[in-house]
Design a protein around this motif. Structure first.
Motif: not given
Ligand SMILES: Nc1ncnc2c1ncn2[C@@H]1O[C@H](COP(=O)(O)OP(=O)(O)OP(=O)(O)O)[C@@H](O)[C@H]1O
Ligand SMILES: Nc1ncnc2c1ncn2[C@@H]1O[C@H](COP(=O)(O)OP(=O)(O)OP(=O)(O)O)[C@@H](O)[C@H]1O
Ligand SMILES: [Mg+2]
Ligand SMILES: [Mg+2]
Ligand code: NI
Lengths: 380, 341, 569, 344, 322
Positions: C405-406, C408, C411, C431-435
């Motif tokens: 996530a984060g 762009n 994503e 899905q975007a997830i925590d790095f």
């Protein structure tokens, strides 16, 4: 003060009038508050737009083509006159030709007068669910086949910004309310517990609120957000944000609720109920909590906008609404990422920002109006 | 009252003060006329909402505007300089010179009428520096003197105390000291003792009487306590529904009231010395109550405001507002049947 | 023994002739992330203060014209013996630290040894090991060094090219207090005057979180000259402002407060362009100079013992080729990179691909029909009611794809991939997830790893042997992301590993290229990782700067200018 | 149901509920109430507001007793302690033979039906969010007294009884004037058929002309229903009219207890004397010589030793500081707490 | 006073626990992202993890940290390899200047607006100002800051004035004289400070207005008027002094606010305050840096509350004796 007939044979007119509750009076006061009414009206409109986003939006939430590039498509004016004949026709938009200009580094669009797309009403298009469960595919308007109407232009991927703004409204407009509701419930329950039981319950709750207020909000938000991996479901992630916002928000509320309840508890009418033999539950639910209602209505209406802003701040940090979902905050953040190009090359991407400002403004005006309406000092 | 005697200090003539509220126009003071002579104490009585305070605030030109406004009438006042002016026509600056200097006022609520964040000395000295051009030091000394005058013990120490450190009675004394600090010609006392206990009330009334004798000012004494009226006043103005319903010498008002409202009022108050009234058969005595309610200032009846509660009411009462008639001896009544009472 | 003169910066490295260069002035740069320390051994971030100070100070440097290593602090090319494992290097004379102390073999020895101490925690630690075996350094004389490598490595010269640190400071501390003493040295609290540099710059002032100003090392010019014999650098100072927000950076550049613009996106270029065209800024913009040394890719998890269906699917080369066919790389470049990017097909970054990946290496380009054909071959030919492909037993062709996530662009790449896949009937749950979660998933090991597919990007590395990577290609390396069972599962993996080691150990460039082509062919056919695209490199600078490289030398790898040759007009 | 029948049932239930125990309905013994003042570390009690100290008196059935005294003398505290709206610190409140201070919450509820209170402030004592029928009906609801239509009828009846039209039922308190609200408060108190009512300054917030109406109403209802009333007031004159006996309080203690007629004509305690004398008489021709008490009422946190009134008493002798005077009989039904017999 | 201090001990403990565990609960740690660094071997990461104590159970880490804390040591930043206090101090100082100027501007704008709104309640001016204020209130700060920068750029282009667009000092700062240095910093701070002030003024001026309204209707104001005082004296001496009491009570909260910096505005204006560093630290899970900073904040909150208690007794004489 039209008094009902009093005891000893006064000749006062008997006037049967609908009794006015507190809310009735407040409503009357509110109706005098012009700006608040406008605020309320606009909010209703915004909520309607959000509720029926699926229907009003010509496109789905995240629809774009990887073949025909529509990235940052400009808003399409809707024509109602045939340019050749000058006669009224069915509204239509022109198709646009796109070209990547390598000196300006922007996609440049020019209307192609040859391509004309009439706008139809109640067209079938992308599927959506009314109120989240009734499946439907009817749209208020749109061009046949692929949508060519971009009322607010296109976003970075070429998605219809108008549609996305409407869908984003669903999140932005609910996140504040939901967070406020949850934090209110938490705040009221805990505040009431603290006020009612006093002693160590009170101590614990109050210390907890102090702890919460001692830790900076932003830090709490970011850290808590990181606590929940987002790999579940973007919508679920949103609920988590709401939960976090609520978790951060309840402290102050609990404190005031406690204070208010403590002062209500001293009111004579509560003593009267006690003397009638009312039990604790009755006193809490019939007398003490309702006394909070006006206070709550006002605080809530004023708290909602701050949550909307907080959410946009989260989006700025990239932890707000997650693609493909959007909130006004995340749309605005996308515009922010475009930097000054968003001002100069494609101002329409700022429209979601306008919605935030408008909503916050309206909530403030509404809250102001409500506060005045419920303020007993304004009444005689 | 058209003739204004030379010793008249204040002559209010046809004063109308209205409040323009969302619900309509509140005619709080609707044609009030009375006068006050030098050195005299005039009591204004009447129940809550009858316009007593609005009248007094109109004289001070302290009506909150909006929503309030003096719509009509004159308030002629003879200042310390001996000139008579119509207060309603003065500029705000001129008015400020009169306030606190020629006319001063004490209010009902001793607990809230003093600013909690300044010492009482400061608050008294403020008026002195303003109107008498004294410097702060002198003013503070004078303030201490004023406190001594109103019988506050250890005034030198008390000037530096804050209002919350004083009891209600003492605060009211401070208010009086403040009001008298510039030797006003007129003291308006708006229910100065209502919030106080009887024993404290007695102290304050005693003090006011004593000071009036010393300073020789006139007092416009507003109250709804007839006992206090009887004790303090030379003459009495009775108000009801924003109008003067009766005016006269205090003894006459009490002994021979010429308005049914005044009569009702006198009958409905219990009195400590009145044990006689109690019947001897062991049954307790009854008070003679005025039936009905205080009228709604937003919708006063077209005729006599008191008519709906009046046991002497006749049809004529509801036709037009009765005129204030002279019943002799400078006694006036606003009742068409005053002769029959 | 010859004592060569100073190092002369070739005239061809600058587009301007030496006589045009003016002396003095300040080069104003910006950086995105904060400086963390002055200490060269504990610093871990890119473009750190020690790194910037060390500019122009290493034994060898790569000549952008040939990509060959040429001696810089070394007096001459190293003497190689022991089958390419021993290197004897003679130092140039007359080199001094900024505090006037001479730079000698001791400095190199202690510097490398400190880096090699795992207790110090230096980021360069791994540089001095080959397959977990240390490279050793020995002082042969005041001006002579001997490096011994455990195995032959094409990267030997690169590994020897580290910046020496003053032995009289670090070596001394290390000898007295060990690793702990090193860690305590030169934190940001250290007064700037105590900082010593071997390179072009030395810290002049440091303002926390805001700006660091470097002044030129007065002794650097003694052994660095331009082709006209003038001492270098021309500049007096260089300042680096910390700008956390790219808009603020562009604003500062457009306002003329910065000399070099870090324009990475079309929007940023366009803003600068607008200011230039509006006459508000004088700047040179060269867009799309080259691809960047980076690419994004999707890896599929082969280790899913719990889910035989997916494991089988992901291990099927036809599936992975189909996925490559589903990656609409042009759309990705246009949409995610605003047209300023380059498609990628191999582990070799697009910037190196033109030299290293011949046409013989197959490219599985965007082609939905081809993808569907391949999928039909593995049994997915029917579509269900929602339009997704199913196999005979009705199992849907579906997998989860995550990225961090984060980011762009990633994503968007992910979305575009998911969307085209959907068109082919493949359901991709993007899905975007925590790095950190993503990283721990990616680096997890064993027969059962907790993900389906991950979209990520890598960057960095050299052009010495840019096919695969030491931590990617070997089957037990930690970024062998598709398979972390600890051993190779298919023969192609084994082959790739073998070719990689072979290529990495080949000192002849032409031969290396040959091996690389072979390796890339295997890799491409296997498609263990689906490469998508990478961004492009743009050069933007204020025209008050002179001394940039000739256009043909500029690229993402070489950059656009030598600071030593840069001057203010 | 005719009115007579209703009265009969009422009587019936009354007897069922609590059999009368002798002549005395209420006996307050050594009632004491301290309000702690907390402060310092760990919020310990640093001082006490000695609001009520050692107050004893009793009320006979059907009697109306006045409780007078200056502001802060503890009248409200006594009234509320009797009803256990605040918990007394010490002493007993024996109601109909039972010490209700010892009762549990549940048991107390039964007694609540018997004892009601009318408040001073007609604005604060009615919940602004409830209609009049909710307010009065609440009492019925709590005690499950009437249901459905009957309840409505009962409310209407109560309203009529206090002189309001039954129509008022649907309205909200703010739509009424102060006097009318006070009537609603009275109706609420009457709803549960109490036998004892504490009227805590029920008229002091009302207009002069309305005061008399409410005083009369309370008096009528008391006579009609045979209620026992503790009538709290600071206005001696009102008390005189309505009460059989009067208790005079000062700084948390009883100064004098006497039949009302007796008290006014023949006060025995210097404080009572001063109180009566301070009340202005609404007759300009009567000019009495006032006894003006010096100073203010002392702080209840640190009341004077011995007789609490001695600091303002013009008859005070050194002796007064030493002993707390007991309430002594000085005449038929007449008690005073003063050590001096040589005065008044 | 002492009591307040004692009461704040559980808060301190609670907050530190909360902070510590929340940071620790997040997936991964400071070293996780280095797993992708080709130059860092996994063994090396394990090694570092041991050095940082990250291999210990959370609770052990917490107690270790608390023990350090009790000795006045906020811990060591992983990223800066430097004591936390040394890392945050200069940034806090930078933020402090910005926020201080912001506060000054804020009060300069908000107080007159609030007073004006109260004195001229419901006038057209009142309505217009409050609507404009609300309008600004609706802008997310980061976005507003961007707009401001954009406009400054345009002004710069149009006029050639050297209005700073970001940062805290000019690049030639070191060569400036002391006076010029002060002005240079002021010029850089002014715009972000004003930006911040404008966004936040609305809420405050409304509260100020309500407070003033409350007191303008108070009895003692009538008393003051009846003395013949001028209106400005009535408003500013009598009403205002009372109206600001709650704000004085709130000063305690300002102190931690001062060091917490100006949030996103610092980021967008590239201001070297505490926020950019904190965001980095949170991103990287620089455990002790975050926790240490938060402890400082909380301590300041406690100190702030004490200060506002003291101030309150100065402003409001009633407190002393309550
Ligand atoms: N600011 C105002 N706005 C509207 N109406 C007002 C205002 N001030 C006073 N009034 C009305 O004017 C009428 C007279 O009020 P006033 O205060 O003069 O009564 P009063 O005789 O002094 O009563 P009290 O004995 O309660 O002091 C009342 O009906 C009151 O509601
Ligand atoms: N809840 C409380 N906490 C602390 N002190 C209290 C409390 N309630 C009453 N007091 C104090 O107890 C004393 C007696 O109060 P109480 O209200 O009984 O007096 P009162 O005679 O009813 O006065 P009033 O005529 O003003 O109603 C007063 O000094 C009061 O300040
Ligand atoms: Mg009044
Ligand atoms: Mg009381
Ligand atoms: Ni009304």
């Amino acid at each position: 003060m039209r008094n009902p007939t009093a005891s000893a044979g006064t000749a006062a007119r008997r006037e049967v009038r609908k009794p006015q509750s507190q809310y009735g009076i407040a409503w009357r006061q509110f109706k005098k508050h012009r700006l608040a009414q406008i605020g309320g009206g606009v909010l209703i409109l915004l909520y309607l737009l959000a509720i029926f986003a699926g229907f009003i939006a010509p496109n789905g939430l995240s629809v774009y083509s990887t073949e025909t590039i529509t990235a940052f498509h400009p808003p399409t004016p809707i024509h109602v006159r045939d340019p050749d004949t000058g006669r009224w026709t069915r509204p239509f938009v022109y198709g646009y030709k796109e070209e990547l200009n390598l000196t300006t580094f922007q996609n440049e669009y020019k209307p192609d007068k040859a391509q004309r797309y009439p706008i139809y009403y109640f067209v079938k298009g992308d599927k959506y669910r009314i109120l989240g469960f009734i499946p439907a595919d009817l749209h208020l308007f749109g061009t046949k086949e692929q949508n060519k109407v971009f009322l607010f232009g296109g976003d970075k991927l070429g998605r219809d910004l108008f549609s996305r703004t409407l869908y984003a409204g669903q999140i932005s407009l609910t996140i504040g309310i939901a967070a406020v509701l949850i934090s209110t419930i938490l705040g009221v329950i805990l505040g009431a517990l603290a006020a009612y039981f006093g002693g160590w319950v009170d101590n614990i709750v109050m210390r907890a609120t102090e702890v919460l207020s001692a830790v900076p909000d932003l830090f709490l938000l970011i850290s808590l957000r990181a606590l929940f991996p987002i790999d579940i479901n973007p919508i679920f992630a949103l609920y988590i944000i709401i939960g976090i916002l609520a978790f951060i928000g309840w402290g102050g509320l609990a404190r005031t609720v406690r204070g208010q309840l403590l002062s209500v508890r001293e009111m004579d009418y509560v003593a009267a109920a006690t003397s009638l033999g009312a039990n604790d539950r009755r006193i809490i639910f019939r007398h003490m909590l309702p006394a909070l209602s006006t206070y709550l209505i006002v605080t809530l209406s004023l708290a909602i906008p701050s949550y909307i802003l907080t959410e946009s701040g989260l989006s700025f940090l990239g932890i707000g609404a997650v693609e493909p979902y959007a909130s006004w905050g995340s749309l605005l953040t996308a515009a922010q990422e475009g930097g000054f190009s968003s001002f100069t090359d494609r101002p329409w991407v700022l429209i979601p920002g306008f919605f935030i400002v408008l909503t916050v403004l309206c909530f403030q005006l509404l809250g102001d109006g409500l506060r005045d309406a419920f303020d007993p000092r304004k009444r005689q | 009252m058209t003739t204004v005697a030379t010793d008249t200090l204040l002559a209010v003539n046809g004063l109308k003060t209205y409040f323009y509220t969302d619900d309509g126009v509140v005619k709080s003071v609707d044609g009030v006329t009375f006068h006050l002579n030098k050195g005299e104490t005039l009591a204004v009585v009447g129940e809550s909402g009858s316009g007593k305070s609005v009248t007094s605030l109109s004289i001070m030109r302290l009506i909150a505007s909006p929503p309030g406004k003096i719509v009509e009438g004159e308030i002629n006042f003879t200042g310390k300089d001996g000139k008579m002016r119509d207060i309603t026509k003065l500029s705000e600056a001129e008015m400020r010179r009169i306030r606190g200097n020629d006319i001063s006022m004490i209010f009902q609520e001793p607990m809230t009428s003093l600013n909690p964040v300044y010492t009482v000395g400061d608050q008294i000295a403020e008026a002195i520096t303003l109107h008498q051009g004294k410097n702060r030091k002198e003013a503070m000394d004078m303030a201490a003197g004023m406190l001594e005058l109103v019988g506050i013990p250890a005034p030198k120490k008390r000037v530096n105390e804050f209002p919350h450190q004083m009891s209600g009675g003492m605060r009211q004394r401070v208010m009086i000291a403040m009001a008298l600090s510039c030797n006003p010609a007129l003291l308006i006392a708006d229910e100065p003792t209502t919030a106080l206990d009887v024993t404290i009330q007695a102290q304050i009334l005693d003090l006011m009487r004593k000071l009036q004798e010393e300073i020789g000012m006139s007092i416009l004494f507003i109250t709804h306590n007839l006992g206090v009226v009887a004790e303090m006043a030379d003459r009495v103005v009775v108000m009801y529904g924003g109008r003067v319903v009766e005016e006269g010498d205090v003894v006459e008002i009490f002994k021979a009231p010429k308005h049914p409202y005044t009569m009702g009022l006198l009958n409905s108050i219990p009195r400590v010395d009145h044990a006689v009234l109690k019947s001897t058969d062991g049954k307790k005595g009854r008070l003679e109550a005025i039936p009905g309610n205080v009228p709604n200032p937003l919708s006063l009846p077209p005729g006599c405001a008191f008519a709906p509660r009046c046991k002497f009411m006749i049809d004529d009462c509801n036709k037009a507002v009765p005129a204030l008639e002279d019943t002799g001896n400078g006694h006036t009544s606003r009742c068409i049947r005053w002769r029959e009472l | 023994e010859v004592t060569p003169g100073p190092f002369v910066y070739p005239a061809a490295w600058s587009a301007d002739a030496p006589k045009e260069a003016k002396r003095g002035g300040e080069l104003r740069l910006s950086a995105f992330s904060d400086f963390r320390t002055f200490n060269p051994f504990t610093s871990s971030e890119a473009n750190s203060i020690p790194q910037r100070m060390g500019t122009g100070a290493s034994l060898f440097t790569q000549d952008p014209r040939t990509d060959d290593f040429i001696p810089l602090m070394a007096a001459s090319d190293p003497v190689v013996s022991n089958n390419g494992k021993r290197f004897v290097v003679t130092l140039r004379r007359g080199m001094q630290f900024s505090d006037g102390q001479e730079i000698t073999a001791d400095d190199f020895v202690s510097t490398m040894n400190i880096h090699k101490d795992e207790k110090v925690g230096s980021n360069s630690y791994a540089t001095f090991f080959l397959a977990n075996k240390p490279i050793t350094i020995k002082k042969l004389g005041t001006y002579q060094l001997q490096f011994d490598f455990p195995s032959v490595s094409s990267s030997a010269l690169s590994r020897m090219s580290f910046t020496p640190q003053p032995d009289h400071i670090f070596g001394k501390a290390y000898r007295e207090g060990g690793a702990e003493a090193i860690k305590k040295l030169w934190t940001l609290n250290e007064p700037a005057r105590n900082i010593v540099s071997a390179g072009m710059w030395v810290v002049d002032s440091y303002r926390a979180g805001e700006r660091t100003v470097f002044r030129k090392n007065p002794n650097f010019g003694e052994w660095n000259k331009d082709s006209a014999g003038n001492a270098l650098p021309y500049l007096d100072r260089m300042s680096v402002a910390i700008v956390k927000d790219s808009n603020a950076e562009i604003a500062a550049f457009v306002a003329g407060d910065l000399d070099i613009g870090n324009a990475a996106t079309a929007d940023q270029l366009s803003q600068i362009q607008r200011a230039v065209q509006g006459g508000n800024l004088k700047a040179t913009i060269i867009a799309n100079v080259s691809p960047n040394a980076t690419s994004s890719w999707i890896t599929f998890n082969w280790n899913q013992a719990d889910n035989p269906f997916k494991q089988k699917l992901f291990r099927d080369v036809r599936f992975r080729r189909a996925m490559s066919h589903l990656a609409d790389r042009d759309a990705m470049v246009r949409l995610a990179f605003g047209g300023l990017g380059t498609p990628a097909y191999f582990s070799t970054y697009p910037i190196f691909a033109r030299n290293w990946a011949p046409a013989s290496v197959p490219r599985y380009e965007y082609n939905i029909e081809e993808a569907q054909k391949l999928l039909a071959q593995i049994g997915f030919s029917k579509k269900d009611s929602e339009g997704y492909l199913v196999d005979k037993s009705g199992r849907r062709l579906e997998f989860n794809l995550v990225t961090n996530a984060g980011n762009n662009q990633r994503e968007q790449l992910m979305r575009i991939f998911a969307d085209t896949a959907k068109r082919a009937g493949v359901k991709v749950n993007a899905q975007a997830i925590d790095f950190n979660v993503l990283v721990s998933q990616l680096t997890s090991t064993g027969a059962n790893r907790p993900f389906d597919a991950i979209l990520l990007g890598l960057s960095g590395g050299t052009n010495i042997y840019p096919a695969g990577g030491s931590n990617v290609t070997p089957c037990d390396s930690n970024l062998h992301s598709w398979n972390r069972a600890g051993k190779c599962l298919v023969s192609q993996e084994q082959l790739m590993e073998k070719l990689y080691f072979q290529g990495d150990a080949e000192l002849n460039l032409a031969k290396r290229k040959q091996i690389a082509a072979q390796q890339l062919k295997v890799e491409s056919e296997l498609q263990p990782v689906i490469y998508l695209a990478g961004t492009n490199f743009h050069v933007v600078y204020n025209t008050r700067l002179g001394g940039e490289m000739p256009r043909n030398l500029m690229d993402a790898y070489n950059g656009s200018r030598y600071q030593a040759l840069t001057y203010i007009k | 149901m005719t009115a007579a029948e209703r009265a009969a049932t009422r009587q019936q239930t009354r007897i069922d509920r609590l059999p009368p125990m002798g002549d005395t309905l209420l006996d307050v013994k050594n009632l004491q109430k301290f309000f702690p003042i907390r402060g310092g570390l760990m919020s310990r009690v640093v001082a006490n507001v000695q609001a009520v100290q050692d107050v004893s008196f009793s009320l006979k059935r059907g009697e109306v007793v006045g409780l007078v005294g200056e502001s802060g003398s503890g009248k409200t505290t006594v009234g509320r302690s009797i009803l256990r709206l605040i918990e007394p610190t010490g002493g007993e409140v024996i109601f109909n033979g039972v010490d209700i201070t010892k009762l549990g919450k549940g048991q107390m509820r039964d007694y609540r039906r018997e004892m009601q209170i009318i408040f001073q402030d007609p604005f604060a004592s009615l919940n602004p969010r409830m209609t009049v029928s909710d307010i009065i009906g609440e009492a019925l609801q709590i005690h499950n007294l009437h249901a459905g239509k009957e309840r409505v009828e009962r409310i209407a009846e109560l309203l009529r009884k206090v002189g309001l039209v039954p129509d008022s039922m649907r309205r909200y308190p703010h739509e009424f004037s102060g006097g009318q609200r006070q009537r609603i408060g009275i109706a609420r108190a009457l709803a549960v058929d109490p036998s004892f009512i504490v009227a805590d300054e029920p008229v002091s917030a009302l207009d002069v002309s309305i005061q008399a109406q409410v005083v009369n109403l309370i008096q009528d209802l008391q006579e009609e229903l045979g209620l026992t009333v503790l009538f709290i007031a600071h206005d001696l004159a009102v008390v005189e009219y309505i009460c059989d006996r009067v208790i005079v309080m000062y700084l948390g203690r009883i100064m004098e207890v006497a039949p009302s007629k007796d008290l006014y004509t023949n006060p025995k305690h210097p404080y009572t004397e001063a109180l009566i004398s301070a009340a202005p008489i609404p007759d300009p021709t009567v000019k009495t010589k006032r006894i003006i008490l010096e100073g203010d009422i002392p702080s209840p946190i640190a009341p004077p030793s011995g007789c609490v009134f001695r600091t303002r008493c013009r008859y005070a002798i050194p002796e007064c500081a030493n002993v707390v005077p007991e309430l002594r009989m000085v005449g038929p039904d007449h008690f005073k707490a003063c050590i001096r017999d040589d005065i008044l | 006073m002492l009591r307040r201090l004692v009461n704040s001990i559980p808060v301190l403990i609670g907050a530190s626990l909360l902070i510590f565990f929340i940071i620790q609960l997040a997936p991964g740690d400071f070293l996780t992202s280095q797993l992708l660094d080709p130059n860092v071997s996994p063994q090396q990461i394990d090694n570092l993890r041991k050095q940082f104590g990250l291999d210990q159970p959370v609770i052990v880490q917490y107690f270790y940290w608390i023990r350090e804390l009790l000795q006045g040591n906020l811990g060591l930043s992983f990223a800066y390899k430097q004591p936390v206090a040394d890392v945050i101090a200069p940034r806090i100082l930078n933020s402090l200047w910005l926020v201080l100027l912001n506060l000054v501007l804020f009060y300069i704008i908000a107080i007159p607006l609030g007073v004006y709104g109260a004195v001229r309640q419901y006038s057209l001016g009142d309505k217009i100002t409050s609507t404009i204020m609300y309008f600004f209130l609706g802008f997310p700060s980061f976005f507003f800051a961007l707009i401001v920068i954009y406009f400054i750029l345009q002004v710069r282009f149009a006029t050639g004035w050297q209005i700073p667009v970001g940062g805290m000092t000019s690049s030639n700062y070191n060569e400036l004289s002391t006076v010029s240095k002060v002005f240079d910093v002021l010029a850089h701070i002014a715009i972000p400070a004003l930006t911040l002030a404008i966004i936040s003024v609305a809420a405050f001026s409304r509260i100020m207005r309500a407070q003033m309204l409350e007191y303008l209707n108070a009895d003692f104001i009538r008393t003051a008027r009846s003395k013949g005082l001028s209106e400005s004296k009535v408003v500013y001496k009598h009403a205002f002094r009372n109206a600001i009491i709650p704000f004085v009570a709130g000063i305690g909260g300002i102190l931690p606010g001062l060091i917490s910096g100006a949030g996103f505005v610092e980021v967008v204006f590239a201001y070297p305050g505490i926020t950019p560093m904190l965001l980095d630290a949170i991103n990287q899970q620089d455990l002790y840096l975050i926790a240490g900073f938060n402890i400082v904040t909380i301590l300041l909150l406690i100190v702030g509350n004490l200060i506002s208690d003291v101030l309150l007794t100065v402003v409001d004489p009633r407190i002393r004796y309550a």
